[in-house]
Design a protein around this motif. Structure first.
Motif, mmCIF file in Angstrom:
data_model
loop_
_atom_site.group_PDB
_atom_site.id
_atom_site.type_symbol
_atom_site.label_atom_id
_atom_site.label_comp_id
_atom_site.label_asym_id
_atom_site.label_seq_id
_atom_site.Cartn_x
_atom_site.Cartn_y
_atom_site.Cartn_z
ATOM 1 N N TRP A 58 37.183 44.608 34.639
ATOM 2 C CA TRP A 58 36.516 45.300 33.547
ATOM 3 C C TRP A 58 37.134 44.861 32.225
ATOM 4 N N ARG A 59 36.366 45.108 31.175
ATOM 5 C CA ARG A 59 36.828 44.812 29.815
ATOM 6 C C ARG A 59 37.302 46.107 29.194
ATOM 7 N N GLU A 60 38.456 46.019 28.544
ATOM 8 C CA GLU A 60 39.024 47.168 27.839
ATOM 9 C C GLU A 60 39.445 46.674 26.460
ATOM 10 N N ARG A 65 40.794 43.227 32.412
ATOM 11 C CA ARG A 65 41.698 43.772 33.423
ATOM 12 C C ARG A 65 41.172 43.364 34.794
#
Length: 126
Positions: A58-60, A65
């Motif tokens: 996922w993008r944070e 990540r």
């Protein structure tokens, strides 16, 4: 992205990882780093964590990540991969390589399995 894998599914896992990272805005060089990190962590899950695992990506904010989880017996040495393995060592390179290619690597472990989360910084848009 949430993807389960085993030894027979590593190629498919890497293909899904590359496609999803690209979709999340990773540049080709970042995708290559992510494939190495994810591949090393997934191989460790197969080898030491019960033969299969789960990949999440996922993008944070400005980070990607990549998280690999397994259901193995857990890790004893949380500092694994912080020291360069001897050239003649038969193993011990996976975490060492992963730690060098990502900005942060967090290991959570216990008797029901291990989860390793790696963070790779995304390039700022041009």
């Amino acid at each position: 992205m949430d993807h389960r894998f085993d030894a027979d599914g590593l190629y498919a896992m890497r293909a899904a990882l590359a496609a999803h990272a690209d979709h999340l805005g990773a540049a080709p060089e970042q995708v290559e780093r992510l494939l190495i990190v994810g591949g090393e962590l997934a191989t460790n899950a197969i080898r030491h964590g019960g033969g299969s695992g789960r990949l999440r990506l996922w993008r944070e904010g400005g980070l990607l990540r990549c998280q690999i989880s397994d259901h193995g017996p857990g890790m004893v040495d949380l500092a694994a991969g912080t020291r360069r393995p001897a050239p003649t060592a038969l193993g011990g390179r996976g975490l060492w390589i992963a730690r060098r290619l990502c900005e942060d690597l967090v290991i959570e472990t216990g008797p029901k399995g291990t989860t390793v989360t790696a963070a790779i910084t995304l390039d700022a848009p041009s």
